[in-house]
Scaffold this active site. Sequence first.
Site, short mmCIF file in Angstrom:
data_model
loop_
_atom_site.label_atom_id
_atom_site.label_comp_id
_atom_site.label_asym_id
_atom_site.label_seq_id
_atom_site.Cartn_x
_atom_site.Cartn_y
_atom_site.Cartn_z
CD GLN A 109 -2.84 -0.89 2.50
OE1 GLN A 109 -2.39 -0.44 3.54
NE2 GLN A 109 -4.07 -1.33 2.41
CG HIS A 141 -3.29 2.54 -0.89
ND1 HIS A 141 -3.31 2.97 0.41
CD2 HIS A 141 -4.30 1.62 -0.99
CE1 HIS A 141 -4.28 2.35 1.08
NE2 HIS A 141 -4.88 1.52 0.24
CB CYS A 170 -3.85 15.36 -17.51
SG CYS A 170 -5.23 16.40 -18.04
CB CYS A 220 -5.52 15.51 -22.33
SG CYS A 220 -3.97 15.84 -21.49
CB CYS A 280 -2.74 19.19 -17.85
SG CYS A 280 -2.35 18.42 -19.42
CB CYS A 318 -5.90 19.77 -21.81
SG CYS A 318 -6.08 18.91 -20.26
CB THR A 329 2.59 -3.88 8.22
OG1 THR A 329 1.31 -3.51 8.70
CG2 THR A 329 2.47 -5.13 7.37
ZN ZN Z 1 -4.37 17.40 -19.89
#
Ligand code: ZN
Length: 263
Positions: free
Chosen positions: A108, A126, A134, A137, A155, A158, A196
């Site tokens: 994780q 995770h 992004c 896009c 980004c 875009c 853990t």
């Molecule tokens: Zn983008």
Amino acid sequence: MNQQSGTIERVKKMIAQSENIVVLLGIGAVIESGGENIWSSRECYRLEEKYHKSPDEMMSVEYYSARRDKFFEFYKNEIISDVLKPAPLYEDLKRLQKLGKVKRFITQNYYNLEHSAGLDDVIELHGNIKFNICPRCGKKFDVDYIKNSKGVPICDECSAPIRPGILLFGEKILNGLMTDAVNACEDADMIMVLGTNMYDNMVKFCTGNYNGERLVLITKEEHYTDRYADFVIHDKVSNVLPLIVPELPVKPAEKKTTQKIKK
Ligand SMILES: [Zn+2]
């Protein structure tokens, strides 16, 4: 102490006999690599003092949606600020994999330690701080892009805000990843839980269907659930693995093969 060295010998033998080991890596691997456990009570307290909110509130999908600027302030300062170097334990794990013993690593942790150490077949439940995307896009961004951006990372293609590559509180682990992890553990001939304890949700979930008798827990701190493991060693993982992971064989055979290819 004597009992512990007996356990170490038995686990060493078990590794020699196993060829389908699944390794579950917990937060201890991050701490041994120089990272902080932001979920420890000490760290939680420090962060709450600093930000007036708990880390799980700030790392939640609600907070990310509602207060993106604040989210990224926290994310940059507390999650991705340090570059962690894989602890020595990763060298031993890499050797274990080279020996053909490991089927899967499951974690994780999202600090990219497994990849930078050169491990293969890692299920990152995770996500990973290094792989940001992004949402509009699909362009991918490295962690440095997030680190170096002012405020909310945008980004450059875009102009949409970039989504961090890790799972946030309130989000579900991808179904496919969960299934892979559970199946790998079910079929394993040995499971090693490192850094853990058996109370960890990942460990509970992944080992739930394991019916073998080779569940080995190696961790520094004692916990009342330790009895659910078949074998327990209390120490830093980096101290124990060199004692139980075999050395790589010296391979004269490999030289021969190379020569053959040359001919
Ligand atoms: Zn983008």
